[in-house]
Design a protein around this motif. Sequence first.
Motif, short mmCIF file in Angstrom:
data_model
loop_
_atom_site.label_atom_id
_atom_site.label_comp_id
_atom_site.label_asym_id
_atom_site.label_seq_id
_atom_site.Cartn_x
_atom_site.Cartn_y
_atom_site.Cartn_z
N PRO A 166 1.62 4.84 -6.20
CA PRO A 166 2.55 5.98 -6.07
C PRO A 166 3.15 6.39 -7.42
N GLN A 167 3.38 5.40 -8.31
CA GLN A 167 3.96 5.75 -9.61
C GLN A 167 3.04 6.69 -10.40
N ILE A 168 1.73 6.47 -10.30
CA ILE A 168 0.77 7.33 -11.00
C ILE A 168 0.86 8.75 -10.44
N PHE A 169 0.95 8.85 -9.11
CA PHE A 169 1.05 10.15 -8.44
C PHE A 169 2.28 10.91 -8.97
N THR A 208 -10.50 16.92 6.03
CA THR A 208 -9.04 16.94 5.89
C THR A 208 -8.42 16.31 7.13
N LEU A 209 -7.19 15.86 6.96
CA LEU A 209 -6.53 15.17 8.06
C LEU A 209 -5.02 15.35 7.89
N GLU A 210 -4.32 15.69 8.96
CA GLU A 210 -2.88 15.85 8.84
C GLU A 210 -2.20 14.52 9.19
N VAL A 211 -1.36 14.04 8.29
CA VAL A 211 -0.65 12.78 8.50
C VAL A 211 0.81 12.96 8.10
N ASN A 212 1.70 12.75 9.04
CA ASN A 212 3.15 12.83 8.78
C ASN A 212 3.56 14.11 8.02
N GLY A 213 2.96 15.22 8.40
CA GLY A 213 3.33 16.50 7.79
C GLY A 213 2.58 16.84 6.51
N TRP A 214 1.74 15.96 6.02
CA TRP A 214 0.93 16.24 4.82
C TRP A 214 -0.53 16.33 5.20
N VAL A 215 -1.28 17.11 4.39
CA VAL A 215 -2.74 17.18 4.61
C VAL A 215 -3.43 16.31 3.55
N VAL A 216 -4.18 15.34 4.04
CA VAL A 216 -4.97 14.47 3.15
C VAL A 216 -6.38 15.05 3.11
N SER A 217 -6.97 15.14 1.91
CA SER A 217 -8.33 15.71 1.84
C SER A 217 -9.26 14.84 1.02
N GLY A 218 -10.54 14.97 1.31
CA GLY A 218 -11.53 14.20 0.56
C GLY A 218 -12.91 14.78 0.76
N VAL A 249 0.65 7.39 3.05
CA VAL A 249 1.19 8.76 2.96
C VAL A 249 2.71 8.69 2.79
N LYS A 250 3.36 7.82 3.56
CA LYS A 250 4.83 7.72 3.45
C LYS A 250 5.24 7.27 2.04
N LEU A 251 4.51 6.30 1.51
CA LEU A 251 4.81 5.82 0.14
C LEU A 251 4.72 6.97 -0.87
N HIS A 252 3.66 7.78 -0.75
CA HIS A 252 3.47 8.88 -1.70
C HIS A 252 4.46 10.02 -1.46
N ASP A 287 10.99 8.52 -5.79
CA ASP A 287 11.34 7.16 -5.37
C ASP A 287 10.04 6.36 -5.18
N PHE A 288 9.74 5.49 -6.15
CA PHE A 288 8.47 4.74 -6.07
C PHE A 288 8.66 3.32 -6.59
#
Length: 356
Positions: free
Chosen positions: A38-41, A140-150, A248-251, A258-259
């Motif tokens: 998460p720090q890198i993000f 793509t996938l929706e997780v906790n209000g965010w869209v994860v893609s790959g 996802v929550k961590l990011h 906050d990381f």
Amino acid sequence: MTQVTNRYKYPQPLVDAVSHDGHITSGDISVTTLIDAPQIFYLRKKHKVDIQTDVSDLIWALIGTAIHGILERANITSHRRNALMEVIQLLKEFYYNNREKEDLKDEASQAERVFKWLLKFMFKHYPELESRYEFETHVTLEVNGWVVSGTVDLYDKIDKRIQDYKVTSTYMYTTPEARKKWKLQVNTYAYMLRKKGYEVLGADIIGIFRDWSRKKVGKPNYPPLQVMTMEIMLHKQEDLEKWILHRVKLHQKAHEGDFPPCSGEERWAVADQYAVLQYKEGKAISGSIVSERGLAEKFVKENQHKYKKPLIIEHRPSEWRKCESYCSVSKFCDQWAERKKQTSSQFVNNSSGWEG
Ligand code: SF4
């Protein structure tokens, strides 16, 4: 996009080629970023405009992209079909990269309509293209209000397996932390593809080693072949769901500043080591490398009688290998700056690095 510098004045076409990022980006976070610390993000987001990469550091990535492109066209023979594929790819990239931008939304949706129609046209007129393999599937996938893609490199429709191609160094193959990231990446792809309705029974990483040497085969952990297929164990869907939600929550927290500091695994840290050597010999005695000084002293006591030269202990300080050479935000990282400060003061206090 980070700034691309050209320190060694490489030819402009090469600079243009590496500067063109053909990756389809969409959503709030990519699978590769989700796996990373998460720090890198956070630091990447904060220093987006200041991060610089030199052309010379991107050549291997360019070669990796070329290999992906060649694979994708492996079952297509005619130039006309190649040209169609090229157009479809361009339109796809345009759509995924711009569909959320207010001023380009309309053009993006037109591009989507056209590439979908072209795909139908291709498969109707060139049915042989609907082959066994599906390349570069964007998920793509929706997780906790965010869209994860790959993007999944290859899906084998007959064996129902994923293949992910890594053009990489043999060093990465021998680094457990890097291999763990590969495993997490394909597991996340498997989860996302299943959510999309695909059946996924297995997954492989195909490592293509750019610095492989036949002469080194047989050394511990060295890949025996230049191209290795590594089968990846797939986790249960419910376990992956929990893990992805946690990441996802961590990011999301990191997005707000906050990381946690990067862990040893995220830094590819190697612990302190002590090695026993014969005086003025460069190589550690076999079996003498240990994690505590006391153990090295015991080794000296028990083995000195076997050697003519005095035995000495060499302290090999711990390393943070990712921070040293592989982290794009190390320049902006306080954790790494603090570590460098500490190690340089240790060096001043014990500049020889040798302990008798
Ligand atoms: S430099 Fe090291 S500690 Fe800092 S963000 Fe990169 S990996 Fe983490």
